[in-house]
Write a protein that holds these residues in place. Structure first.
Motif, short mmCIF file in Angstrom:
data_model
loop_
_atom_site.label_atom_id
_atom_site.label_comp_id
_atom_site.label_asym_id
_atom_site.label_seq_id
_atom_site.Cartn_x
_atom_site.Cartn_y
_atom_site.Cartn_z
N ILE A 109 0.84 -1.21 0.00
CA ILE A 109 0.00 0.00 0.00
C ILE A 109 0.87 1.25 0.00
N TYR A 110 1.92 1.25 0.80
CA TYR A 110 2.82 2.40 0.82
C TYR A 110 3.47 2.61 -0.55
N GLY A 111 3.93 1.54 -1.17
CA GLY A 111 4.58 1.64 -2.48
C GLY A 111 3.62 2.12 -3.55
N LEU A 112 2.41 1.59 -3.54
CA LEU A 112 1.43 2.01 -4.54
C LEU A 112 0.99 3.45 -4.34
N SER A 113 0.78 3.84 -3.09
CA SER A 113 0.32 5.22 -2.85
C SER A 113 1.41 6.22 -3.22
N SER A 114 2.67 5.90 -2.97
CA SER A 114 3.73 6.83 -3.35
C SER A 114 3.85 6.92 -4.87
N ASP A 119 2.60 9.80 -10.00
CA ASP A 119 1.95 9.79 -11.30
C ASP A 119 0.90 10.90 -11.41
N LEU A 120 0.20 11.15 -10.32
CA LEU A 120 -0.81 12.21 -10.33
C LEU A 120 -0.15 13.57 -10.51
#
Length: 124
Positions: A109-114, A119-120
């Motif tokens: 979750i940490y890796g995906l959110s960062s 990307d955003l």
């Protein structure tokens, strides 16, 4: 993927330190197999996320949901296989497995959110 290897190496180091200082009652002898299982799941997640991000990222959410369900099913199958085979000290095995499940899920979750934040920012 490098982060997954480093995270797995850190957890392996924690297991080594725990065994060295005599906390063997909390460490199951099959901890290395559990780490290999989670490392392979991390590799699978990395590949699926990479596939989901191709073509603008519209397939990201379905690929991530497929991975989440697959991780749950594979985890139950992994534990069930070892319980069926008669693993010694079942409580410690399941406790270690669940702790690793929580750590790897939090790491994911940490890796995906960062990555999603980055990307955003790039799209704006």
């Amino acid at each position: 993927m490098l982060r997954s290897f480093l995270f797995t190496a850190l957890i392996a180091f924690v297991f080594f330190v725990a065994q060295y200082f005599g906390y063997v009652q909390f460490v199951h002898p099959l901890w290395a197999i559990m780490l290999l299982f989670y490392l392979s799941l991390s590799f699978l997640m990395h590949r699926l996320v990479k596939l989901g991000n191709q073509g603008g990222g519209e397939k990201f959410i379905p690929f991530y949901m497929v991975f989440t369900v697959a991780r749950l099913i594979l985890s139950v199958a992994f534990v069930g296989f070892f319980i069926y085979r008669g693993v010694a000290d079942k409580r410690i095995f399941i406790l270690d497995f669940l702790v690793l499940y929580i750590f790897y899920t939090a790491f994911e979750i940490y890796g995906l959110s960062s990555n999603l934040r980055r990307d955003l920012k790039n799209r704006l």
